[in-house]
Write an enzyme that holds these catalytic residues in place. Structure first.
Site, mmCIF file in Angstrom:
data_model
loop_
_atom_site.group_PDB
_atom_site.id
_atom_site.type_symbol
_atom_site.label_atom_id
_atom_site.label_comp_id
_atom_site.label_asym_id
_atom_site.label_seq_id
_atom_site.Cartn_x
_atom_site.Cartn_y
_atom_site.Cartn_z
ATOM 1 N N ARG A 84 0.836 -1.211 0.000
ATOM 2 C CA ARG A 84 0.000 0.000 0.000
ATOM 3 C C ARG A 84 0.872 1.262 0.000
ATOM 4 O O ARG A 84 0.480 2.284 -0.580
ATOM 5 C CB ARG A 84 -0.965 0.003 1.181
ATOM 6 C CG ARG A 84 -2.036 -1.104 1.161
ATOM 7 C CD ARG A 84 -2.768 -1.254 -0.143
ATOM 8 N NE ARG A 84 -3.772 -2.323 -0.109
ATOM 9 C CZ ARG A 84 -3.554 -3.575 -0.507
ATOM 10 N NH1 ARG A 84 -2.374 -3.967 -0.970
ATOM 11 N NH2 ARG A 84 -4.539 -4.466 -0.456
ATOM 12 N N GLU A 87 1.868 1.731 -3.475
ATOM 13 C CA GLU A 87 0.711 2.240 -4.228
ATOM 14 C C GLU A 87 0.514 3.743 -3.997
ATOM 15 O O GLU A 87 0.222 4.490 -4.932
ATOM 16 C CB GLU A 87 -0.532 1.471 -3.802
ATOM 17 C CG GLU A 87 -1.785 1.830 -4.588
ATOM 18 C CD GLU A 87 -2.931 0.880 -4.283
ATOM 19 O OE1 GLU A 87 -2.757 -0.346 -4.419
ATOM 20 O OE2 GLU A 87 -4.017 1.350 -3.873
ATOM 21 N N SER A 110 13.440 15.380 2.679
ATOM 22 C CA SER A 110 14.510 14.443 3.042
ATOM 23 C C SER A 110 13.934 13.174 3.648
ATOM 24 O O SER A 110 12.984 13.216 4.430
ATOM 25 C CB SER A 110 15.453 15.085 4.061
ATOM 26 O OG SER A 110 16.485 14.183 4.410
#
Lengths: 143, 143, 143, 143, 143, 143, 143, 143, 143, 143
Positions: A84, A87, A110
């Site tokens: 996920r 994704e 960063s």
């Protein structure tokens, strides 16, 4: 049995949560988990405290003071929880880039001067996982 | 000129920020950016409001009501800003899995019942990008 | 001999089918097979029942209570039976997307709040494998 | 504008659902969607009926009578809806193999002598997507 | 030493060719070789005959009754002999598709209801390898 | 419209099968299809005959006399018909290697000094696709 | 003709070297080349100066003020000059990591707060390319 | 424990830095680290000196005199420090190519006739990692 | 210790060069090296001679009479020496194809009926590696 | 029509072989072919001569004076002629490395200070393609 497994087994045997170990070391639970998975390194003193808490010989944990090769996975993760996050990068990466550039200019967030925490938000429609990432903005240097 | 470029050009010409468009539509700026990149879809009314704001014919934006094929990039992103999210997944994916499982049990954070926002935190040592993700916890169903 | 092999060997030695173990645990046979392959996790009680049935020490099965790294295979599976599911995704993925969006709107079928079963349909022209998948529809949240 | 886009636009203009076109042609809505995406082919008569329904010249749809190159996507799909089918294959592929072999012996479920349908199950806890796949079992021939 | 190596070593020690083992089991030599490489499975009786022939304990060969994970190689094979079959697919795959569709309609040649044999054709210009593949034509089902 | 499409369209308009064109040119239908897909090259005379048959200007087909870049597809084919040849290589590649080495010694079957034909075998249980490949055996030279 | 080609053509027509343009803009020649390839972005004023120097309308260069998608190449570069930098990373990446960690502790060299220049060192045994990279050391934050 | 680990452990036990070993051997610290990671090879005498310094039997280090297979990593490195060098190649590879060609003509910077060093530059705004690469320019030969 | 390592160690212990072993066996040194790396196979007699020369039991070398799985490396080699051959293929592959087709017609250079040797050419500007490849031209068969 | 196609067409129209153009320019035919495929660059004078020979305006060939992005193909080539060079690298890469190291020490054969020619050797058993590669040996520098 590799070092991560040894640490996880000792944590289980002792009944600690990552949060409790975090309090003990003075760090967030996510950072402690990162240390367990060799994605962060600690000082000799911190490793000593961890060894005490887990009842493991400090020598066995000495590798935790070193910066091991980071990055844990296959190119595209297959584990659904980890996927996920892949994704989110695939779907929202460009929108995030657009919003960050609008707010900060050309540069990046960063991932090194970076912190992350996980909160459980209880919710009658289903609890929510809240993740707060905070990374220093690094503007591109012109030279 | 594809739809995303057309939207970005109109936004620039009109001088809107994503945040201003977000207020206009009643949504977060990240969601608006996701709509621009075809990673989210909107209702006919919402598209109408957006068309008005950007002075574009509503018909030109009609595709925004459809669910297009999501996912924007190469398998491993090369853009440094986007890559850092890939890196966070590579480096902290397993620690996150460990902490989420400890707090919630076996399951995942949804990337669908999901929201995300970006805050700029001013900081004398360098401003920080704060990202808050909130996804519903979905426990694995046993059957 | 890894845990999956140990479980499969014990099941064979005892002469159980996945269906019989499923009845014993109160779950579907596919879920039991997923547990064997470390793609699902069970409670301590459930693992205890399974250990009893297979005549294995409960301690040996303790790992089944944890959420291990899921996902079993190479990027494109080579096994013909598993590949056909990849092929169904390749060939019918977009048509399924179109039909689901038409019936439900923008969102996905959950693979977490999800069940699956396999039926054998006897048929004079050749038996058929019937697979029923049921996943909660998750609409995309706008935020 | 490729043939799939032309078909989808005409369907939208006419206000048809895949289900209505399916009734008109005597096939399931998923198969009709597969035809739109060039993953299935139809007879000249069927293409004629479809052309009439969509008010398109039959000649423009003639390619639908041919078997085009099937398979729609990147190796690992990035679209979340399509990806979930990849994930089901990754996570449950081996358990399915084990259950199918136990019930049928060594062989596969055909993806050619194959049908699939999608049902919407209304549910107070969230509607469910039910998918029924039915494929002929093909036993490995020994020779 | 894995099962395939054990089988090959025993075959060598006994001086059998695949053809001789094929006669003994009543199958083609290619199928016997596929069994050695765990790409086919056999009945308990067949495995018993093979164990006798090779002077191996039947228990050691029991795994041959199971359907193991099929597919032997890297994504693109590097072995020159195996690669040539990949090359034939790359170069002649589309022409074969065109000819098969012309002769049979939309569908495929099964690789499951499938047999294959290898003949040596002596030839003064250099012997030839003749391979005969025979697979059931599977027409695409419309549904 | 590329050259392959132009050839296929002319063939369709003229109502030729690959087999009929093969008779006309004195070659097998598979070779003719390979020529259409630019996987084989022909002499000026042969191209002239083909141009006549298809009623196309010879100049338009001149490229067929050249050796274009061969290989038609993605690394792993997604088209089910073409994939089955990939699967045969994955599943039976090593058994074929073993049988060919046993019969011929160390070497390969040429994919250049190579012919292939497709036969339709009518069969009450379903017609069969029979493919005969014949390649010169090339023994590894020692030097 | 894309923007990079347009810039390169104008530079050639005007007879500028990257170094001369760098002096004009007050930046290093490598940074100017990065701007040409859309890997860096400039202010409106800088773009104006560049447009003047190259005799191009400022509007045509407006895109240079935006942060485009960075990263120019295939996953593994095929160009020999570019590949050598990939090779340096492959061969000397771990040794560099070891030396940097020894000198600085756990952290990285920034590729954002980063400068790079190229010097030509004349040498009787063959001129040498000297590249000086300078990146801020970013220590891993513990949190 | 592989040879690299053995060398690193001995170095740690003896308290040497790479720089100190470099002085001892008469080479740069980066080259010494490359030797530790088997990316460089040394003479018998040099290996002898190193063995003495680290109190290891010379025989154990004999492999260091051979040219082992070079290249340490995955195709795209996941370690953040190493990745930044990949990023530099992705982002600045083409600009570097343009500048080098402008200054030197068509050719490359050698990665073989090549040296590299790392300097720590103390800086109140954060220390900097300075890397100096020097490679012989190799002009493309025309022949 | 695998067979290749065993052979290389014995060769080193005996002080043989590949050239000396080649003279002993009557073959080129490159072929002998190919045999060491299991990329070529030898007769029982040849293996016997080699075993004698290296003072190894013939049985230990018996595998050298078999055709093992050929191909040694990752898809893109990382070792600089090996990579240069990949680069030659990438850069000069198409020019070679054009020249070979011009001189020979449509076909290939065999890599099976193939020999290769390496000569050291002393040269005041730096010694040169001369590689002579000789492969039989195989014209594409028309059928 | 890209520059390579334009050059090849003009060469065909003029009836030149690469060898004849090579004589005209004073270079080997392989180098001329490399120039056609943009894998080599030439001086303004050389391009002028080539333009004259091919009756093309010199301006159209101006790009040949620049170093374009080299490398022509997919990661693993599918064209059989080109693939054989990949296969030679896969199969004989390590043996070549071993022989070159034995003869020259640790280093590589340059692919830049490099020449290559193709000879046709007439042979009653089939003509042979002889390829002579000559690259400068580059010893690894120690520093």
């Amino acid at each position: 049995m590799d070092l991560t497994d040894k640490l996880l087994a000792a944590k289980k045997a002792k009944g600690f949560s990552f949060g409790q170990l975090g309090e003990l070391l003075g760090y967030d639970e996510v950072w402690v988990a990162a240390l367990f998975y060799r994605q962060a390194s600690a000082s000799v003193e911190e490793v000593g405290k961890l060894a005490d808490a887990l009842d493991l010989p400090a020598a066995a944990l000495e590798k935790l003071t070193e910066s091991s090769l980071k990055g844990l996975g296959p190119v595209v993760p297959t584990d659904p929880l980890v996927y996920r996050f892949y994704e989110i990068m695939q779907v929202y990466g460009m929108p995030l880039k657009a919003v960050i550039h609008e707010k900060f200019g050309d540069g990046i967030m960063s991932a090194i001067d970076f912190t992350m925490s996980v909160e459980k938000e209880e919710n009658p429609n289903g609890d929510r996982v809240n993740i707060l990432m905070s990374g220093k903005f690094l503007p591109y240097k012109k030279w």
